[in-house]
Motif scaffolding. Structure first.
Motif, PDB file in Angstrom:
ATOM      1  N   GLU A 221       0.827  -1.208   0.000  1.00  0.00           N
ATOM      2  CA  GLU A 221       0.000   0.000   0.000  1.00  0.00           C
ATOM      3  C   GLU A 221       0.864   1.262   0.000  1.00  0.00           C
ATOM      4  O   GLU A 221       1.991   1.256   0.451  1.00  0.00           O
ATOM      5  CB  GLU A 221      -0.920   0.001   1.224  1.00  0.00           C
ATOM      6  CG  GLU A 221      -1.884  -1.176   1.269  1.00  0.00           C
ATOM      7  CD  GLU A 221      -2.766  -1.135   2.504  1.00  0.00           C
ATOM      8  OE1 GLU A 221      -3.808  -0.453   2.463  1.00  0.00           O
ATOM      9  OE2 GLU A 221      -2.403  -1.783   3.510  1.00  0.00           O
ATOM     10  N   LYS A 539      -4.339  -0.742  15.345  1.00  0.00           N
ATOM     11  CA  LYS A 539      -3.923  -0.516  13.965  1.00  0.00           C
ATOM     12  C   LYS A 539      -4.934   0.299  13.179  1.00  0.00           C
ATOM     13  O   LYS A 539      -4.553   1.112  12.317  1.00  0.00           O
ATOM     14  CB  LYS A 539      -3.679  -1.859  13.281  1.00  0.00           C
ATOM     15  CG  LYS A 539      -2.834  -1.766  12.024  1.00  0.00           C
ATOM     16  CD  LYS A 539      -2.348  -3.121  11.582  1.00  0.00           C
ATOM     17  CE  LYS A 539      -1.443  -3.016  10.358  1.00  0.00           C
ATOM     18  NZ  LYS A 539      -0.911  -4.335   9.936  1.00  0.00           N
ATOM     19  N   SER A 540      -6.203   0.134  13.432  1.00  0.00           N
ATOM     20  CA  SER A 540      -7.204   0.894  12.683  1.00  0.00           C
ATOM     21  C   SER A 540      -7.091   2.377  12.992  1.00  0.00           C
ATOM     22  O   SER A 540      -7.211   3.223  12.087  1.00  0.00           O
ATOM     23  CB  SER A 540      -8.612   0.381  12.995  1.00  0.00           C
ATOM     24  OG  SER A 540      -8.896   0.513  14.377  1.00  0.00           O
ATOM     25  N   ARG A 543      -4.003   3.661  11.175  1.00  0.00           N
ATOM     26  CA  ARG A 543      -4.228   3.857   9.740  1.00  0.00           C
ATOM     27  C   ARG A 543      -5.026   5.129   9.483  1.00  0.00           C
ATOM     28  O   ARG A 543      -4.769   5.864   8.525  1.00  0.00           O
ATOM     29  CB  ARG A 543      -4.955   2.647   9.154  1.00  0.00           C
ATOM     30  CG  ARG A 543      -4.090   1.404   9.013  1.00  0.00           C
ATOM     31  CD  ARG A 543      -4.918   0.241   8.456  1.00  0.00           C
ATOM     32  NE  ARG A 543      -5.325   0.501   7.087  1.00  0.00           N
ATOM     33  CZ  ARG A 543      -4.677   0.044   6.007  1.00  0.00           C
ATOM     34  NH1 ARG A 543      -3.580  -0.690   6.143  1.00  0.00           N
ATOM     35  NH2 ARG A 543      -5.110   0.305   4.794  1.00  0.00           N
ATOM     36  N   GLU A 547      -3.599   8.163   7.169  1.00  0.00           N
ATOM     37  CA  GLU A 547      -4.276   8.681   5.987  1.00  0.00           C
ATOM     38  C   GLU A 547      -4.431  10.195   6.062  1.00  0.00           C
ATOM     39  O   GLU A 547      -4.304  10.906   5.052  1.00  0.00           O
ATOM     40  CB  GLU A 547      -5.648   8.013   5.827  1.00  0.00           C
ATOM     41  CG  GLU A 547      -5.607   6.540   5.445  1.00  0.00           C
ATOM     42  CD  GLU A 547      -5.204   6.307   3.995  1.00  0.00           C
ATOM     43  OE1 GLU A 547      -4.998   7.302   3.260  1.00  0.00           O
ATOM     44  OE2 GLU A 547      -5.080   5.128   3.587  1.00  0.00           O
ATOM     45  N   LEU A 590       2.190  -0.382   8.489  1.00  0.00           N
ATOM     46  CA  LEU A 590       0.740  -0.512   8.411  1.00  0.00           C
ATOM     47  C   LEU A 590       0.242  -1.244   7.165  1.00  0.00           C
ATOM     48  O   LEU A 590      -0.905  -1.697   7.119  1.00  0.00           O
ATOM     49  CB  LEU A 590       0.092   0.878   8.446  1.00  0.00           C
ATOM     50  CG  LEU A 590       0.273   1.679   9.735  1.00  0.00           C
ATOM     51  CD1 LEU A 590      -0.282   3.092   9.557  1.00  0.00           C
ATOM     52  CD2 LEU A 590      -0.412   0.990  10.912  1.00  0.00           C
ATOM     53  N   SER A 591       1.070  -1.352   6.162  1.00  0.00           N
ATOM     54  CA  SER A 591       0.607  -1.908   4.886  1.00  0.00           C
ATOM     55  C   SER A 591       0.207  -3.374   5.012  1.00  0.00           C
ATOM     56  O   SER A 591       0.807  -4.154   5.759  1.00  0.00           O
ATOM     57  CB  SER A 591       1.701  -1.774   3.829  1.00  0.00           C
ATOM     58  OG  SER A 591       1.327  -2.428   2.626  1.00  0.00           O
TER      59      SER A 591
END
Length: 598
Positions: A221, A539-540, A543, A547, A590-591
């Motif tokens: 990603e 992790k969410s 992310r 972003e 994170l990818s």
């Protein structure tokens, strides 16, 4: 004649070749370029000079309506398109030549600008106004049939061009009806034709960067973001010596009218280590090999004694700080500083950053020259100094000028120095030395766990026995000092989010410094937060913040040092290597795995 300039901002593109760099704004104007090296004289200085005397290089389109710019994918070649109200336009291609030639990297002090017509009969004027001595000296100008020379104290620049010389000198608008080429560099005669040289150099430079990016080991990603960050970090390498600069600019304020204006065009050992580590994570080890050449010089010359937190790119120890009162500064927000007093500071984390930066060379079998026992002996001297000073007051990693404490981050890096030396010794088969350094690492570890923990704040504090919080505590997990699931680290993350977060962004520390409390968020701290959240299982959330940080970049994918949480505007020196490091680290952590798609 006054040039058409907009209010300075950091929507800038970076071009360079590991010898020098230039910053180019949204309209294709070169507003910053230091020669003959990153910390040299800005021969184009409009970024810090809002006056009519500003030094810049612009292509002004008559009846200008809009512009757009983007990088040629996977390269350091920048394309800027200018359009007038009738839809007529030109495209400017900017790059610094870099490619293999005769078994070496060709990277001259040359900026090439190529102009082509996109449609119609656009009228353009060329505003070419270099200056010397920080804008104080207007050069003597001489001309030839296809070149213009700008003669100043200490250096002379030559522009070879197939554009009309008279129109350039008089800054007259003229119809662009064919491709134009401009080659700015030293006062040397070209060996080939102007257009042929420019075209060939562009093709070879594009091929070099595409080959370079092709060798990167990218996460699945956010690949374009990582590639742009990696190229930016590579361009921060001064390849002649191996030094890595923290940023290309000086005196961009950390916040509006804050006075927090510093010169970052030098090599901080801390920042350089993190640059090397980020590039290593995507399998680019050549930069580390270059940097280790520079670092080894610093290690050997220290003879086991004090090491400065930063040096000039040529290992200069003296970087006297001065204010240039004749320049108003970025948006008129002075002062403009040259030099950096932090070179005189005692920052004890530097020893850990040295060992961390050098350690991989003992373990990595890909390197052309791996380190061995001789290098280990020099590195041990650095470790001894780290152990001597880890529990003594210093200026800390944030370079506080009027406050000294036993900073947790400095002690943490002292632990990292001893821990990595133990691992290197084990690799070299030196059991006694491995035991020695493990024992010292454990001594420091026990002190940190005991004296940096604040029961009142339920967090690791910024100093031994203190209560104030500092985002650098998040590095405990990154350097493997503590298990990220340890309740004390999780509690520290919670406390830092509560006290230092402005929404998704994170400030450096909560206590006031020499200028009061920080107003803007420090980008690398936000990335440390992202890393810590991912490590502790959130992790969410990590992310989501990542972003947002991607959306905080400028249109070309670059970041400065700071972000204003309310306005979202970038502040601080640019482009900031620390920030681009954080972007790569977060993407890698994170990818999703490539295994999910292949």
């Amino acid at each position: 004649m006054k040039a058409n300039t907009s209010i300075p901002n950091l929507n800038l593109g970076l071009v360079g070749n590991c010898s020098y760099s230039a910053l180019i704004d949204e309209r294709g104007s070169v507003v910053w370029c230091c020669l003959p090296r990153f910390d040299g004289d800005p021969v184009f200085n409009a970024l810090l000079d809002p006056s009519e005397q500003a030094a810049l290089w612009a292509f002004e389109l008559e009846d200008f309506a809009r512009s757009e710019h983007q990088y040629e994918p996977n390269t350091a070649i920048l394309r800027t398109r200018l359009y007038d109200s009738q839809g007529q336009g030109i495209e400017i291609s900017d790059f610094a030549p870099r490619f293999w030639s005769r078994n070496r990297t060709f990277r001259p002090l040359t900026l090439i600008r190529r102009v082509r017509v996109l449609g119609g009969t656009p009228r353009v004027r060329v505003v070419l106004r270099p200056r010397f001595d920080w804008g104080r000296h207007k050069p003597e100008v001489t001309r030839g049939s296809t070149h213009i020379r700008f003669v100043g104290p200490g250096q002379t620049l030559r522009v070879n061009t197939d554009a009309p010389i008279e129109y350039i000198l008089s800054e007259t608008f003229f119809v662009v009806d064919r491709p134009l080429n401009f080659i700015l560099g030293p006062d040397e005669t070209l060996t080939g034709g102007i257009e042929d040289t420019a075209r060939a150099f562009e093709q070879d430079t594009a091929a070099y960067w595409r080959h370079w990016t092709r060798s990167l080991s990218l996460p699945l990603e956010w690949q374009d973001a990582v590639i742009r960050a990696a190229i930016t970090l590579k361009l921060s390498l001064f390849e002649d010596t191996g030094a890595i600069v923290a940023a290309m600019t000086t005196s961009i304020p950390e916040a509006p009218d804050s006075g927090r204006n510093w010169d970052y065009r030098y090599c901080w050992l801390r920042d350089a280590f993190f640059v090397v580590r980020a590039l290593n994570s995507i399998s680019e080890v050549a930069t580390m090999e270059e940097y280790l050449r520079w670092l080894n010089n610093v290690i050997v010359r220290s003879r086991g004694g004090h090491i400065q937190p930063l040096y000039g790119v040529g290992q200069e120890e003296q970087l006297p700080e001065a204010i240039l009162g004749h320049l108003a500064g970025y948006r008129g927000m002075g002062p403009v500083r040259v030099g950096n007093q932090a070179a005189e500071h005692f920052q004890h984390d530097v020893y850990g950053n040295i060992v961390l930066g050098a350690a991989q060379a003992f373990h990595d079998h890909r390197l052309l020259r791996r380190s061995g026992r001789a290098e280990f002996a020099s590195l041990e001297a650095v470790g001894e100094q780290a152990f001597r000073v880890y529990d003594t007051p210093d200026a800390g990693m944030w370079e506080l000028r009027t406050r000294a404490r036993i900073h947790t981050s400095s002690a943490l890096m002292g632990w990292a120095a001893c821990d990595r030396l133990a691992k290197v010794a084990a690799t070299l088969g030196l059991k006694d030395r491995a035991d020695h350094w493990r024992e010292r690492a454990e001594t420091i570890r026990e002190r940190i766990l005991r004296e940096a923990w604040s029961e009142e704040r339920q967090a690791f504090a910024e100093s031994f026995g203190g209560r104030d919080l500092d985002a650098s505590a998040l590095l405990m997990a990154e350097v493997n000092f503590i298990d990220p699931r340890d309740p004390r680290f999780v509690a520290t993350v919670d406390a830092l989010e509560k006290s230092l977060s402005d929404g998704p962004f994170m400030r450096r520390y909560e206590a006031a410094d020499d200028f009061g409390k920080p107003e803007t968020a420090f980008n690398i701290c936000t990335f440390w937060r992202i890393d810590a959240l991912a490590r502790i299982g959130r992790k969410s959330q990590a992310r989501e913040i990542f972003e947002l940080m991607l959306r905080s970049r400028n249109p070309l994918g670059l970041l400065s040092e700071d972000t204003h949480a309310q306005t979202g505007e970038m502040w601080g020196n640019f482009p900031q290597t620390y920030s681009m490091v954080g972007l790569i680290n977060a993407a890698v952590r994170l990818s999703a795995s490539w295994d999910t798609v292949i």
